[in-house]
Design an enzyme around this catalytic site. Sequence first.
Site, mmCIF file in Angstrom:
data_model
loop_
_atom_site.group_PDB
_atom_site.id
_atom_site.type_symbol
_atom_site.label_atom_id
_atom_site.label_comp_id
_atom_site.label_asym_id
_atom_site.label_seq_id
_atom_site.Cartn_x
_atom_site.Cartn_y
_atom_site.Cartn_z
ATOM 1 N N GLY A 1 34.777 52.167 47.660
ATOM 2 C CA GLY A 1 33.876 52.439 46.549
ATOM 3 C C GLY A 1 34.523 52.092 45.220
ATOM 4 O O GLY A 1 35.336 51.185 45.107
ATOM 5 N N GLY A 2 34.180 52.880 44.193
ATOM 6 C CA GLY A 2 34.720 52.642 42.853
ATOM 7 C C GLY A 2 36.225 52.726 42.796
ATOM 8 O O GLY A 2 36.857 52.120 41.918
ATOM 9 N N ALA B 1 46.363 17.462 36.379
ATOM 10 C CA ALA B 1 47.261 18.448 36.984
ATOM 11 C C ALA B 1 48.664 18.343 36.386
ATOM 12 O O ALA B 1 49.391 19.340 36.312
ATOM 13 C CB ALA B 1 47.315 18.251 38.499
#
Length: 499
Positions: A163-164, A399
Amino acid sequence: RLDELKKQALLGGGEKRIMKQHKKNKLTARERLDVLLDDGSFREYDQLKMHRCTDFGMGNEQHPGDGVVTGAGRIHGRPVFVFSQDFTVFGGSLSETHAEKICKIMDKAMQLGIPIIGLNDSGGARIHEGVASLAGYAEVFERNVLASGAVPQISLIMGPCAGGAVYSPAMTDFTFMVRGSSYLFITGPDVVKTVTREVVTQEELGGAKIHSTMSGVCHRSFQNDIEILMATRRLYEYLPLSFNSPLPKKNTNDPVDRLSPALNHIVPENSNVPYDMKTVISQVVDEGSIFEIMPEFAKNIITCFARMGGRTVGVVANQPKELAGVLDIDASVKAARFVQFLDCYDIPIITFVDVPGFLPGTDQEHGGIIRHGSKLLFAYSEATTPKLTVITRKAYGGAYDVMSSKHLRGDVNYAWPSAEIAVMGAKGAVEIIFRGKDIEKNTEEYIHKFANPLVAAHRGFIEDVIEPETTRARLNEDLDLLRTKKLQNPPKKHSNIPL
């Protein structure tokens, strides 16, 4: 009464729950701190603090400490603030007071300039407390953000984190996980099944393997609790205490001017044949000093801590053994995050370059390679810490610019004689320039003119073309010179990195 409460605090949720934890091959919150910290150095805060919830019968169930052990200790004699969630108490769930304990040590860490290590083993928010528990999480998140770049933050995922709760470790500098017993996900398997009808296990959804190889959420994974804690002790040796603290120094018997003749022959004559850049790094840095970050994710780029002359450095290097060392979305994000961390704490960055360009294809373009690739460019450009670069072979196209080139305020840029600094490889360039005519002759001419470091040297884009065996000695000399480097970016509130 006091002795009773202290004894109860030491037992957490009780002996039965401790046994249950041990049966899962997991240590308890306190046992973990015993392994992590120097013997006898831990001083606990708020051992007797208890929750204030009276709803749903919670008033009758109290545990001193409220499911988290917090305090200060030492690792290799250096101070650290720690919190360790106790799964034996309400499943390690976060209450208002649980959060207050964590916030207290985080505030102290920022005030005193001392790192924070959090050991996460929690079922999530304590549902009985409702919004007070959610507010507690937000208070912790806010401190993660305020501490970012001020003091190092390390998260160890020792069990569930769902969850959070996952956003706290996500915002710290390094996240380690234990294989088979730790999980990170926003929504669990049951919710996923309800919403998407997808059947997935906890391990498949958010286990250590997924996050260390696919998502990049986890920086390293380990076999068990002991292994992860000992590795954390090792990582801590490389880190300064805060953004304005000196870098730690470790005694070494490896001479700073040591030559490495093996490097003279490591790059194959055929530029399409791979070699192991890790061998190059190990030949250059202090013997046995490499600590790799994210070794299983985006293997086409290497990020690691090491030491030069006993002092901490960060190394970023293309890996020709994986995808020819090409830069793609994952490699760019991995390296950019590491470069930003190094710059936060003024850790010198050594970059080894062998890059044929950015990975082409619709997957990369549609996935946002322009946005993600620019993160690495932005991180290198913004960095004011000492930047040293060695081009070992290919440095092609954009690059070349991105990989800590002289044009991004590189302090020292070297090339080996095998370096090829050009807009693109000879074959592709000749086909475009000469439209397929006299391919063999024109390729030879192009290689002679451009597939070498001389044009860059003539223009001052590299300091010198050096013999590979002297790389360690030259870089150590430069690091010694650059120790007094002071560089500031233009005044502003903050930059707007292309997130």
